[in-house]
Design a protein around this motif. Sequence first.
Motif, PDB file in Angstrom:
ATOM      1  N   ALA A   1      -7.641   2.704 -13.577  1.00 21.90           N
ATOM      2  CA  ALA A   1      -7.721   2.172 -14.939  1.00 21.90           C
ATOM      3  C   ALA A   1      -9.017   1.393 -15.145  1.00 21.90           C
ATOM      4  CB  ALA A   1      -6.514   1.287 -15.217  1.00 21.90           C
ATOM      5  N   ALA A   2      -9.474   0.693 -14.099  1.00 20.47           N
ATOM      6  CA  ALA A   2     -10.703  -0.107 -14.199  1.00 20.47           C
ATOM      7  C   ALA A   2     -11.951   0.761 -14.358  1.00 20.47           C
ATOM      8  CB  ALA A   2     -10.847  -0.997 -12.968  1.00 20.47           C
TER       9      ALA A   2
ATOM     10  N   THR B   1       0.344   0.983  -6.854  1.00 18.24           N
ATOM     11  CA  THR B   1      -0.036   0.030  -7.900  1.00 18.24           C
ATOM     12  C   THR B   1      -1.520  -0.287  -7.842  1.00 18.24           C
ATOM     13  OG1 THR B   1       2.180  -0.945  -7.804  1.00 18.24           O
ATOM     14  CG2 THR B   1       0.452  -2.238  -8.865  1.00 18.24           C
ATOM     15  N   GLU B   2      -2.022  -0.528  -6.632  1.00 19.94           N
ATOM     16  CA  GLU B   2      -3.438  -0.868  -6.467  1.00 19.94           C
ATOM     17  C   GLU B   2      -4.343   0.260  -6.955  1.00 19.94           C
ATOM     18  OE1 GLU B   2      -6.722  -1.211  -2.897  1.00 19.94           O
ATOM     19  OE2 GLU B   2      -4.599  -1.458  -2.399  1.00 19.94           O
TER      20      GLU B   2
ATOM     21  N   ASP C   1      -4.368   0.680 -10.738  1.00 18.32           N
ATOM     22  CA  ASP C   1      -5.196  -0.349 -11.370  1.00 18.32           C
ATOM     23  C   ASP C   1      -6.685  -0.050 -11.187  1.00 18.32           C
ATOM     24  OD1 ASP C   1      -2.907  -1.656 -12.119  1.00 18.32           O
ATOM     25  OD2 ASP C   1      -2.980  -3.148 -10.520  1.00 18.32           O
ATOM     26  N   ARG C   2      -7.056   0.469 -10.013  1.00 18.78           N
ATOM     27  CA  ARG C   2      -8.469   0.793  -9.773  1.00 18.78           C
ATOM     28  C   ARG C   2      -8.923   1.958 -10.647  1.00 18.78           C
ATOM     29  NH1 ARG C   2     -10.053   1.390  -3.605  1.00 18.78           N
ATOM     30  NH2 ARG C   2     -12.067   1.721  -4.659  1.00 18.78           N
TER      31      ARG C   2
ATOM     32  N   ILE D   1      -2.805   7.700 -14.058  1.00 23.89           N
ATOM     33  CA  ILE D   1      -2.462   6.275 -14.041  1.00 23.89           C
ATOM     34  C   ILE D   1      -0.979   6.080 -14.349  1.00 23.89           C
ATOM     35  CG2 ILE D   1      -2.870   4.051 -15.162  1.00 23.89           C
ATOM     36  CD1 ILE D   1      -5.749   5.070 -15.737  1.00 23.89           C
TER      37      ILE D   1
ATOM     38  N   ARG E   1       1.916   4.645 -11.675  1.00 24.47           N
ATOM     39  CA  ARG E   1       2.689   3.451 -12.037  1.00 24.47           C
ATOM     40  C   ARG E   1       4.172   3.793 -12.179  1.00 24.47           C
ATOM     41  NH1 ARG E   1      -1.687   0.770 -16.301  1.00 24.47           N
ATOM     42  NH2 ARG E   1      -2.921  -0.313 -14.679  1.00 24.47           N
TER      43      ARG E   1
END
Length: 301
Positions: A198-199, A191-192, A195-196, A211, A215
């Motif tokens: 995606a950022a 998950t982390e 998210d990174r 991504i 997920r």
Amino acid sequence: QQLASQRPQAPAAVDGSADWLDRARAYLDAGNATAAQRAAREATTQRGNDHGAWAVRAHASFLLGQAADAEFEFAEAIRLEPATVEYHQDLGEVYGMQEKWTQALREFQAALRLSPGNPVARTSIAQVYLANERSREALKLMESVVAEHPDNEVFRFYLAAALDGAARESLTQLRDDSVLATSVAQVALLTEHADRIAALRLKDPEVRESIADLRGLAANATEMMWVHSANLRMYIGTFVVLVGIAICGLGSGQADGVLMGLFLFVPAACLVAYAYTQRHRKPRYEHARRIFAGDVVRPGI
């Protein structure tokens, strides 16, 4: 190609080979690798000690997919001009195309020694690490590169690749080479890192797929499921006894008996149901950890 366009041109030869070298460069600029290779061969035939001619010839061979020729030609350019960073970098790319990872790493490290802190060389080293399941090392490199060059999309792409690789290498690997999450830490890392990535705001379809895949792995691992109980008869027997007590109490015809029956049945039945749920309704990753215990070849984190 973008990086190559920023490189300084090697000095032209001083004799007749200059015309052939100029032609070779012009052909390369026009995207005609075949003509560039032939012109560069003429240049190296006339002047075999012109490192620029060997480099252009090697570039043409590389574009034509002739890795063995490009390997020799870049090596000649390096022999004649060993302090040129780009020659080591390019020879490393040729080795990488052939999956000669040890040689590729050697050349990228040579480029880095000649140009300390060079972000292209560091990214290339990270690529070698990624190809050899050393994603955590690649991640450290790319985090430092992107921290220094946050606006460079190419570097951000390889940071995303390192994040993806590190997340996958943290998973449990089975004998059939499949991977899956079997711990809370693995799910959290999936998950982390998703998210990174995606950022980083990259538009590349491969990144978006990464991504979604990370997920999806996390969501699948945390899906609740019922696990078969080896003590199912015990649970059923306990419940039957409780039902019998309740029936006896209700059938006594006395208020105290009815209340006692309900008092014993309701909380006890709830306790049995709670115990069964806690023991046998678990996230999929806990179920996987149990049933695949004998097939694990790499436990992950």
